[in-house]
Design a protein around this motif. Sequence first.
Motif, PDB file in Angstrom:
ATOM      1  N   PRO A  87       0.809  -1.224   0.000  1.00  0.00           N
ATOM      2  CA  PRO A  87       0.000   0.000   0.000  1.00  0.00           C
ATOM      3  C   PRO A  87       0.842   1.273   0.000  1.00  0.00           C
ATOM      4  N   PHE A 141      -6.258  -1.009  -4.688  1.00  0.00           N
ATOM      5  CA  PHE A 141      -6.080  -1.863  -3.514  1.00  0.00           C
ATOM      6  C   PHE A 141      -7.329  -2.697  -3.252  1.00  0.00           C
ATOM      7  N   THR A 161      -9.497  -1.728   2.968  1.00  0.00           N
ATOM      8  CA  THR A 161      -8.933  -0.545   2.310  1.00  0.00           C
ATOM      9  C   THR A 161      -9.008   0.675   3.222  1.00  0.00           C
ATOM     10  N   MET A 191      -5.359   1.797   3.869  1.00  0.00           N
ATOM     11  CA  MET A 191      -5.015   2.994   3.119  1.00  0.00           C
ATOM     12  C   MET A 191      -5.354   4.266   3.897  1.00  0.00           C
TER      13      MET A 191
END
Length: 424
Positions: A72, A101, A111, A115
Amino acid sequence: MTLAWLLLALAALLGAPLFVLILGAAFIGFHSAGYDLTVVAVEFHRLAGMPGLTAIPLFTLAGYLLAESRAPQRLLKLSDALLGWLPGGIAIVGLVACALFTAFTGASGVTIVAMGALLYPALKAAGFDERFNLGLVTSAGSLGLLFAPSLPLILYGFVAGQLGTTPSVSIEDLFIAGLLPGLLMIVLLGMYAGWHGRALQAQSQPFAWSRVREAAREAGWEIPLPLLVLGAIYSGALAASEAAALTALYVLLVTVVIRREISLRQLPAVMAESMRMVGAILIILGAALAMSNWLVDAEVPTRLFEWIRGAIDSPITFLLALNVFLLMVGMLLDVFAAIVILVPLLVPIAIGYGIHPAHLGVLMLANLQLGYFTPPVGMNLFIASYRFKVPIGRLVRACVPFFLILLLALALITYVPWLSMAML
């Protein structure tokens, strides 16, 4: 039989697992029709031999390995080097990175957690206000569901492919059909991000090939991955299951052997966690296949279509009603459960209205994707609230502009089927 259905409804109210409810419905239905109940076990056995099924555990394993590695961070850095110079660049970077992702992990909640930890501070440092940051991270978590090798796309293609409808649909068809609609969503949100960031005091770094080369060098092992998967599938060189095997092997070698970001000691735990998710999907899928066979035998889709056709004679009105229904489903059900329960019912009805199963699949996933952060009970709202320690009400207000933009994209996807069908 009435008592059995009442007991099943009571179990649902008491929070029984979804697969128990589906299996219960299948058992009651087959028993009332006079079938031997071993037919349900036969469906689970048949599931194991179905082509394309291996794509689910293999892509899931690859996604979990990527999530546990430093992929990531490298993905975000590369996206920033390529797109960060645009107005609102870091926000556009976040949209693209989240979409990619989610496509590989198949889970929007993952995610947001993975993220969001990187993206939220970066947006704040670039000068974006908190409401915009919260809205972007929450809404972008589900953006990748329409891109290969998204697990919901695979699952829809697998379930719809078993129905034997004309026209038919395959996993490869879904991978291609989702490309333009998925890009449309990113472009519309990217335009909003650029407009929102046009007057920021913090200036984006100018584009520099040196930054691109450095980021590309760091992400050198990740860059071939989407090209490998998408190129192999879109060109027809590999089937989805073959591409999944190649992807899982490639990611395993890169994360464990080459980069050594996942140790051999950690590997069994990561594999076990990924397979627990797969196991849950397969149990629900086997139960749903058994129930769908009973539904077909009882001619439920045909009767349902006749009833709906009596109330709604226009495909346009049907699509509008379907959108409203799927948005509500997306708020209340996980995407995997929604697919295995609804696809056997919706595909025959949609075909009756002249809607191609591939278009229906893209439309369905776009709705469920939006339902993930639709107030008041969208799943991503609760995940983001827990992750960023903010009240649900504030998140709902933050997501409104993003919801409206994606609602516009959904309308275009619904009523312009060319977006889904142009590349098939």
